[in-house]
Design an enzyme around this catalytic site. Structure first.
Site, PDB file in Angstrom:
ATOM      1  CD  GLU A  28      -2.983   1.121   2.197  1.00  0.00           C
ATOM      2  OE1 GLU A  28      -3.626   2.075   2.270  1.00  0.00           O
ATOM      3  OE2 GLU A  28      -2.595   0.295   3.181  1.00  0.00           O
ATOM      4  CB  ALA A  41       0.855  -1.957  11.523  1.00  0.00           C
ATOM      5  CG  MET A  42       0.118  -3.308   4.863  1.00  0.00           C
ATOM      6  SD  MET A  42      -1.089  -1.795   4.111  1.00  0.00           S
ATOM      7  CE  MET A  42      -2.266  -2.516   3.540  1.00  0.00           C
ATOM      8  CD  GLU A  43      -4.953  -2.025   5.763  1.00  0.00           C
ATOM      9  OE1 GLU A  43      -5.403  -1.509   4.931  1.00  0.00           O
ATOM     10  OE2 GLU A  43      -4.005  -1.578   6.355  1.00  0.00           O
ATOM     11  CG  ASN A  44      -0.240  -6.579   4.023  1.00  0.00           C
ATOM     12  OD1 ASN A  44      -0.164  -5.772   3.063  1.00  0.00           O
ATOM     13  ND2 ASN A  44       0.743  -6.862   4.980  1.00  0.00           N
ATOM     14  CG  HIS A  55      -5.951   1.050  12.741  1.00  0.00           C
ATOM     15  ND1 HIS A  55      -6.746   2.102  12.677  1.00  0.00           N
ATOM     16  CD2 HIS A  55      -5.597   0.900  11.494  1.00  0.00           C
ATOM     17  CE1 HIS A  55      -6.602   2.665  11.422  1.00  0.00           C
ATOM     18  NE2 HIS A  55      -5.889   1.735  10.623  1.00  0.00           N
ATOM     19  CD  GLU A  56      -2.884  -1.734  10.776  1.00  0.00           C
ATOM     20  OE1 GLU A  56      -3.282  -1.987   9.614  1.00  0.00           O
ATOM     21  OE2 GLU A  56      -2.642  -0.567  11.111  1.00  0.00           O
ATOM     22  CG  HIS A  72      -7.629  -1.570   8.153  1.00  0.00           C
ATOM     23  ND1 HIS A  72      -8.664  -1.084   7.384  1.00  0.00           N
ATOM     24  CD2 HIS A  72      -6.530  -1.222   8.429  1.00  0.00           C
ATOM     25  CE1 HIS A  72      -8.107   0.501   7.417  1.00  0.00           C
ATOM     26  NE2 HIS A  72      -6.815   0.159   7.931  1.00  0.00           N
TER      27      HIS A  72
END
Length: 873
Positions: A126, A267-270, A302-303, A306
């Site tokens: 992202e 962070a990233m919600e993959n 949060h992640e 998502h």
């Protein structure tokens, strides 16, 4: 200066893709000096499209080995690869596109796409990083089912991960092995993830509300492996909360988190494989403060949230970014409020909004939560899109109430599951369940700027009527010289002089169930009837709208709000407003007398047993410079620093005995626990020590040093150390910082804290910054290290703005240097210079000159050039 013009993307130009990808098969083969990516895309032409348009796939730094359409291997004359686009002519409604390319993760310092992070390889896609992995339709509205096979050396990379559920694994020749993962849920490429490394795995299990067992796994490199327990616990609590509060159950058999020391964001919600910045997921009492525990818990939540608000329902295009981010920030704020203390959370959120987003709204890069155009999408991962976006969601909740809001989110998730949606889709669901017309409300999505509400009051004793006149306005912002009236919800109460809430009867658009008055016109006059005496208006309770408020209050009314308002947020806000006005007077005349009301309010707050420790700490802490700078124009940096320091020293000296008593009474030798009560105790303890040290008493700094040396948890350690660092005892400060580094130099997160502590000292300067950046602990390719030095320095108002003007040239030079390494991180630092217009000329001119130096540099990335050039327009 660059002469080429970067392409501007506009929302009005959006059109559906000519082709879609139903199925994506990836084989990622990791070798020592390169990685080979074989991509097989099962593609369909959009049935609405006439003819056979060319297929254009995004791709950056791809070394092409082979391009194939169905069974035909293409020659170089059959395709074109330039300007980061691969163009081919399919000529069919359905076909298979295949590419084999080489990429070099070990040379990818942008930390987008596939890159080296310490000893592992990981991904960040992202917003548009997937095009650095392979050729693809890299846009959020192209959703595909992914199957990913990763191959690598078994000894160097024993763990191989991707999205979804594990399908197959096995050994290969030459000491290599493979793992295959399948994600059954269609997703856009920005949610793709891949990880290969020598990682330690910690497991847990969560049983969903329907009885399914989900395997939970957190992976970290060996030096971080002992810090994952709290994140696992936070994850389980997040999953349970989302089921209860929103009815959202997790869908895969496995949920994984990987901690990376090199990461551009938090962070990233993959889908099914979240990748986290180590600083946002790893925690232990010995090395993590309460603030970090709180932040980690919120980011994990949060992640995870998502998974529905971002993954199962994603955004159609990047102009809809707030659709997933604003909604998910709001959800994680609710989670923290429900889990801990709602008032403390609200105060913290609003402080952050005022510090980061209000200044953004007032600057040259102001934009609505749904931007209408962009050059570089990474520049719109902002406080406006995230935090103001969350406030807009919160206003919808405030207007509708809990029951209708929940019905609206249920309808949204059910209607758009598996689809790429828009903000209009979300609003449409809220309208459908409530019957409420949100047409005017949607101006919050497209109009930039922070509205101001001016309030005037009058009281007719004979008629028993109290009148409030609300006048709303919003300053011009780039490309928006005029603003139409917003819908502004005012959560309110009328109080007696004793602070008792009075019944409300009025002629305005007031909902007695929610205590919300709606403002819809430029000017709204509301008359309240049946009153025996003039009331005190408690307006915008819990910060019911992201606005600034101008209302002239009598000293008595201000005192009532600050000492008797039953709404703890408004009580805190009233006290903070007193602090701001005192600082404003001292800023204009440093010899001004500090009013007795300050002492009365501090005394009343400290002596109020109804207030929890955390709220007391927030109430009596002076507004930060980040908040203050949004309230002054022009800003005389040195005068503002002197004014705040004088007020702090007055409070410190006047109540020195109380600070000493609190410092002793709030100390605890009990084992560390992270909960609302204990975190609040430590917050008030730290505030008391800080004030006590500011009083100048030697025994106070001795106490602070002793606390630092005896501390068995990071919160107590920082309460002591930061108090010492704020003092004038430079010798002792340097001694303790040296001790800190020697003790913790092998711990990544503690070293990042040590760097930030150095850069946060009032006496910090460019020479010290250069020395710190030459230190063995610093790494220009590591965003956390860069933020710990440059970010902490730029946020250090007394050193950066009230210090030497050469600081601006220094930060500009670092931006240019960093732009060659990591443009996304470099771009964030241009924002510290964009406010040059609001400073007095002695600061504003050199800030502007620093920006001019940046834009005159050849080869700037679009990330940096867009923000810097906007700042000079």
């Amino acid at each position: 200066m660059r002469t080429d013009t970067a392409r501007t993307i506009r929302l009005k130009d959006y059109k559906k893709p000519d082709y879609t990808i139903k199925k994506t098969d990836l084989t990622i083969q990791i070798f020592e000096n390169y990685t080979q990516v074989e991509s097989t895309l099962h593609m369909h032409k959009n049935p609405e499209v006439v003819g056979f348009p060319v297929l254009q796939l995004n791709g950056i730094d791809q070394q092409i080995q082979q391009i194939q359409l169905d069974e035909l291997v293409l020659t170089e004359s059959d395709y074109q690869y330039e300007d980061e686009l691969l163009t081919v002519q399919p000529g069919k409604d359905e076909f298979v596109f295949k590419s084999i390319t080489h990429i070099k993760p070990n040379e990818n310092t942008s930390l987008e796409g596939l890159y080296q992070s310490g000893t592992m390889i990981c991904s960040q896609c992202e917003a548009e990083g997937f095009r650095k992995i392979t050729f693809y339709l890299d846009r959020p509205d192209v959703m595909s089912v992914f199957t990913t096979r990763i191959e690598a050396d078994a000894k160097q990379y024993p763990i191989l991960l991707s999205n979804g559920n594990p399908v197959e694994q096995g050994e290969l020749a030459g000491g290599r092995h493979f793992a295959t993962w399948h994600d059954p849920f269609p997703k856009p490429s920005y949610l793709f993830a891949a990880v290969a490394g020598d990682l330690v795995r910690h497991d847990d299990v969560f049983v969903t509300q329907s009885g399914r067992e989900v395997s939970l796994r957190i992976f970290a490199e060996a030096h971080n492996a002992h810090k994952t327990d709290f994140a696992l616990d936070s994850l389980k609590r997040s999953m349970a909360w989302d089921e209860k509060r929103y009815g959202r159950e997790y869908d895969l058999d496995i949920f994984m988190i990987v901690a990376s020391d090199f990461f551009n964001m938090g962070a990233m919600e993959n889908k099914g494989l979240n990748i986290f910045n180590s600083a946002a997921v790893l925690a232990s009492p010995e090395t993590s403060s309460d603030d970090r525990f709180d932040r980690i818990e919120a980011i994990v939540a949060h992640e995870y949230f998502h998974n529905w608000s971002g993954n199962r329902v994603t955004c159609r295009d990047w102009f809809q970014l707030t659709l997933k981010e604003g909604l998910t920030v709001y959800r994680d704020s609710q989670f923290t409020a429900d889990t801990h203390n709602a008032t403390v959370k609200r105060i913290s959120d609003v402080d952050m909004l005022k510090a980061a987003q209000f200044s953004e709204d007032a600057g040259p890069n102001a934009h609505p939560i749904q931007p209408q155009e962009y050059v570089e999408i990474n520049n719109f991962y902002t406080a406006t899109v995230y935090e103001k976006g969350a406030e807009v969601i919160g206003m919808i909740h405030t207007i509708l109430g809990e029951a209708l809001f929940r019905q609206g989110t249920d309808l949204y998730f059910e209607t758009f599951d598996g689809q790429a949606a828009t903000t209009d889709d979300f609003i449409g669901c809220m309208e459908k369940v409530s019957g409420h017309d949100f047409t005017q409300f949607k101006r919050w999505y497209v109009q930039a700027g922070t509205p101001n509400v001016a309030v005037e009051e009058s009281f007719d004793a004979n008629a028993g009527q109290y009148k409030l006149t609300f006048t709303q306005s919003c300053r011009p912002t780039p490309n928006q010289p005029e603003k139409r009236p917003f819908v502004i919800p005012v959560k309110m109460a009328l109080l007696s002089e004793q602070g008792k809430e009075l019944p409300i009867s009025c002629d305005g658009d007031f909902n007695s169930d929610t205590s919300v008055l709606l403002l819809k016109e430029a000017t709204t006059v509301v008359t309240f009837s049946g009153l025996n005496a003039k009331p005190v208006a408690s307006l915008f309770r819990d910060f019911s709208a992201p606005v600034t408020v101008d209302m002239a209050l009598s000293d008595q009314d201000q005192m009532t709000l600050a000492t008797k308002d039953s709404n703890a947020f408004n009580r805190t806000n009233a006290l903070q407003s007193v602090f701001v006005e005192v600082i404003r007077k001292l800023n204009a005349d440093i010899d001004s007398a500090i009013p007795e009301s300050v002492d009365e309010l501090i005394k009343a707050t400290l002596g109020d047993g109804s207030l929890v420790d955390a709220v007391k700490a927030q109430m009596i802490t002076l507004p930060s410079f980040a908040v203050l700078r949004t309230m002054f124009s022009p800003i005389n940096a040195q005068a503002l620093a002197f004014a705040r320091e004088k007020l702090k020293r007055h409070i410190a000296v006047t109540f020195a005995e109380q600070w000493q008593q609190l410092a002793n009474s709030l100390a605890s030798a009990q084992p560390y626990e992270f909960n609302a009560a204990e975190a609040g105790r430590r917050a008030l303890h730290g505030t008391a020590i800080s004030y006590w040290v500011s009083s100048g008493q030697v025994e106070a700094i001795n106490f602070a040093e002793a606390l630092y040396r005896a501390a068995e948890n990071q919160s107590d350690r920082l309460n002591g150390l930061q108090a010492v660092l704020s003092s004038d005892d430079q010798e002792r400060s340097e001694k303790l910082l040296t001790h800190y580094y020697r003790q913790w130099k092998d711990d990544t997160q503690m070293v990042e804290t040590w760097l930030a502590l150095n850069a946060g000292q009032k006496s910090f300067d460019v020479a010290q910054a250069n020395a710190l950046m030459a230190h063995e602990a610093f790494d220009l390719t590591n965003p956390n290290k860069v933020r710990s030095v440059l970010g902490a320095f730029a946020s250090n108002f007394e050193a950066f703005h009230a210090g030497e003007v050469g600081n601006y040239q220094f930060i500009a030079e670092q931006i240019v240097k960093l732009d060659q390494v990591n443009p996304q991180v470099a771009a964030r630092f241009t924002k510290v210079l964009e406010s040059w217009r609001v400073f007095t000329e002695d600061r504003g001119v050199p800030m502007k000159q620093a920006l001019e130096m940046i834009v005159s540099t050849d080869g700037l990335s679009p990330d940096v050039s867009e923000l810097a050039m906007n700042a000079l327009k």
